[in-house]
Design an enzyme around this catalytic site. Structure first.
Site, mmCIF file in Angstrom:
data_model
loop_
_atom_site.group_PDB
_atom_site.id
_atom_site.type_symbol
_atom_site.label_atom_id
_atom_site.label_comp_id
_atom_site.label_asym_id
_atom_site.label_seq_id
_atom_site.Cartn_x
_atom_site.Cartn_y
_atom_site.Cartn_z
ATOM 1 N N HIS A 6 4.665 2.050 -6.988
ATOM 2 C CA HIS A 6 4.534 1.591 -5.610
ATOM 3 C C HIS A 6 5.248 0.261 -5.479
ATOM 4 O O HIS A 6 5.212 -0.563 -6.390
ATOM 5 C CB HIS A 6 3.051 1.386 -5.248
ATOM 6 C CG HIS A 6 2.869 0.579 -3.991
ATOM 7 N ND1 HIS A 6 2.935 1.144 -2.739
ATOM 8 C CD2 HIS A 6 2.695 -0.756 -3.793
ATOM 9 C CE1 HIS A 6 2.784 0.186 -1.823
ATOM 10 N NE2 HIS A 6 2.635 -0.972 -2.436
ATOM 11 N N GLU A 12 -0.880 -7.040 0.506
ATOM 12 C CA GLU A 12 -1.219 -6.325 -0.740
ATOM 13 C C GLU A 12 -1.502 -7.306 -1.884
ATOM 14 O O GLU A 12 -2.430 -7.097 -2.671
ATOM 15 C CB GLU A 12 -0.074 -5.359 -1.100
ATOM 16 C CG GLU A 12 0.011 -4.193 -0.121
ATOM 17 C CD GLU A 12 1.288 -3.360 -0.267
ATOM 18 O OE1 GLU A 12 2.132 -3.664 -1.129
ATOM 19 O OE2 GLU A 12 1.438 -2.390 0.507
ATOM 20 N N ASN A 53 5.001 10.029 -8.112
ATOM 21 C CA ASN A 53 6.260 9.265 -8.130
ATOM 22 C C ASN A 53 6.137 7.894 -8.805
ATOM 23 O O ASN A 53 6.926 6.990 -8.552
ATOM 24 C CB ASN A 53 6.874 9.183 -6.718
ATOM 25 C CG ASN A 53 6.014 8.436 -5.737
ATOM 26 O OD1 ASN A 53 4.921 7.967 -6.088
ATOM 27 N ND2 ASN A 53 6.473 8.284 -4.513
ATOM 28 N N LYS A 58 1.666 3.494 -10.979
ATOM 29 C CA LYS A 58 0.581 4.407 -10.612
ATOM 30 C C LYS A 58 0.020 5.087 -11.865
ATOM 31 O O LYS A 58 0.630 5.004 -12.949
ATOM 32 C CB LYS A 58 1.128 5.427 -9.608
ATOM 33 C CG LYS A 58 1.587 4.781 -8.285
ATOM 34 C CD LYS A 58 2.170 5.828 -7.349
ATOM 35 C CE LYS A 58 2.549 5.223 -6.007
ATOM 36 N NZ LYS A 58 3.044 6.258 -5.065
ATOM 37 N N TYR A 109 -3.912 2.073 1.181
ATOM 38 C CA TYR A 109 -3.108 3.066 1.892
ATOM 39 C C TYR A 109 -3.662 3.367 3.296
ATOM 40 O O TYR A 109 -3.453 4.465 3.816
ATOM 41 C CB TYR A 109 -3.016 4.358 1.069
ATOM 42 C CG TYR A 109 -1.982 4.320 -0.043
ATOM 43 C CD1 TYR A 109 -0.659 3.942 0.209
ATOM 44 C CD2 TYR A 109 -2.311 4.696 -1.346
ATOM 45 C CE1 TYR A 109 0.295 3.917 -0.820
ATOM 46 C CE2 TYR A 109 -1.358 4.678 -2.367
ATOM 47 C CZ TYR A 109 -0.057 4.288 -2.099
ATOM 48 O OH TYR A 109 0.885 4.276 -3.107
ATOM 49 N N ARG A 138 12.361 5.948 -9.814
ATOM 50 C CA ARG A 138 11.930 7.299 -9.422
ATOM 51 C C ARG A 138 13.019 8.331 -9.697
ATOM 52 O O ARG A 138 12.730 9.466 -10.096
ATOM 53 C CB ARG A 138 11.527 7.309 -7.946
ATOM 54 C CG ARG A 138 10.193 6.598 -7.687
ATOM 55 C CD ARG A 138 10.004 6.335 -6.208
ATOM 56 N NE ARG A 138 8.672 5.835 -5.860
ATOM 57 C CZ ARG A 138 8.363 5.345 -4.664
ATOM 58 N NH1 ARG A 138 9.282 5.274 -3.712
ATOM 59 N NH2 ARG A 138 7.137 4.920 -4.412
HETATM 60 N N1 UDP Z 1 3.148 10.751 -0.586
HETATM 61 C C1 UDP Z 1 2.845 12.090 -0.842
HETATM 62 N N2 UDP Z 1 3.386 13.048 -0.035
HETATM 63 C C2 UDP Z 1 4.229 12.743 0.997
HETATM 64 C C3 UDP Z 1 4.536 11.385 1.253
HETATM 65 C C4 UDP Z 1 3.985 10.410 0.430
HETATM 66 O O1 UDP Z 1 2.084 12.394 -1.759
HETATM 67 O O2 UDP Z 1 4.686 13.658 1.678
HETATM 68 C C5 UDP Z 1 2.579 9.718 -1.468
HETATM 69 C C6 UDP Z 1 3.626 9.196 -2.459
HETATM 70 O O3 UDP Z 1 2.983 8.964 -3.715
HETATM 71 C C7 UDP Z 1 4.059 7.881 -1.815
HETATM 72 C C8 UDP Z 1 2.741 7.418 -1.210
HETATM 73 O O4 UDP Z 1 2.143 8.613 -0.708
HETATM 74 O O5 UDP Z 1 4.606 6.991 -2.757
HETATM 75 C C9 UDP Z 1 2.873 6.403 -0.099
HETATM 76 O O6 UDP Z 1 3.728 6.909 0.881
HETATM 77 P P1 UDP Z 1 4.833 5.991 1.570
HETATM 78 O O7 UDP Z 1 5.406 6.752 2.702
HETATM 79 O O8 UDP Z 1 4.255 4.640 1.848
HETATM 80 O O9 UDP Z 1 5.975 5.891 0.430
HETATM 81 P P2 UDP Z 1 6.374 4.680 -0.535
HETATM 82 O O10 UDP Z 1 6.209 3.400 0.235
HETATM 83 O O11 UDP Z 1 5.478 4.746 -1.744
HETATM 84 O O12 UDP Z 1 7.804 4.943 -0.907
HETATM 85 MG MG MG Z 2 4.650 2.687 1.375
#
Ligand code: UDP
Ligand code: MG
Length: 150
Positions: free
Chosen positions: A117, A128, A114, A11, A51, A104
């Site tokens: 992805h 994707e 974080n 990211k 997303y 992470r």
């Molecule tokens: N995210 C955030 N706040 C939250 C949950 C998610 O900003 O409370 C962001 C975070 O960068 C995360 C992304 O949204 O990586 C996508 O969320 P997802 O639940 O898909 O998590 P991931 O698959 O990235 O672990």
């Molecule tokens: Mg995700």
């Protein structure tokens, strides 16, 4: 043997913080094969599509703003169980829940920054990969494959 492909993206914060090489190094050293990679500054529309399943979340506008703030490093990694193992290498979504030793867990503090992805299932990985690499990926053989797989 069934080889999987997963979409891994560094990211904007990960790129800005100079973590691109470190993250690539971890996937290379694990034994996964890089089959596509590009540095690109995604459009708002593209990021909203990526997303789309989170569109109704409160954090969505901030997430899109963050994800379009600079270049991302888009990659496809291939290997046995690459989707699940890739998620393990990234660590939990919340950095505070991420084990030390994960990307992470080792390199970030807040969920909204974080740094990486990773696809969460084979089906979403295929979706994707098609979205980010419509031109396709590069097929090749790692010279150490005989040492990596039984
Ligand atoms: N995210 C955030 N706040 C939250 C949950 C998610 O900003 O409370 C962001 C975070 O960068 C995360 C992304 O949204 O990586 C996508 O969320 P997802 O639940 O898909 O998590 P991931 O698959 O990235 O672990
Ligand atoms: Mg995700």
């Amino acid at each position: 043997m069934v080889m999987e492909r997963t979409y891994i993206m560094i990211k904007p914060d990960g790129v800005q913080r100079g973590l691109t090489g470190e993250i690539i190094k971890r996937f290379e050293q694990k034994g996964y094969k890089l089959v596509a990679m590009k540095l690109t500054k995604p459009s708002k529309e593209h990021m909203e599509k990526h997303y789309a399943d989170l569109a109704n979340k409160k954090f969505f506008p901030g997430l899109i703003e963050y994800m379009t703030s600079g270049p991302v490093c888009a990659m496809v990694w291939e290997g046995k169980n690459a989707v699940l193992e890739g998620r393990k290498m990234l660590g939990a979504t919340m950095p505070s829940d991420s084990a030390m030793g994960t990307i992470r867990g080792d390199f970030c503090i807040e969920v909204g920054r974080n740094i990486c992805h990773g696809s969460d299932a084979v089906e979403s990985a295929n979706h994707e990969i098609g979205m980010w690499f419509p031109e396709g990926v590069c097929e090749w053989t790692r010279c150490d494959e005989k040492s990596l797989y039984e």
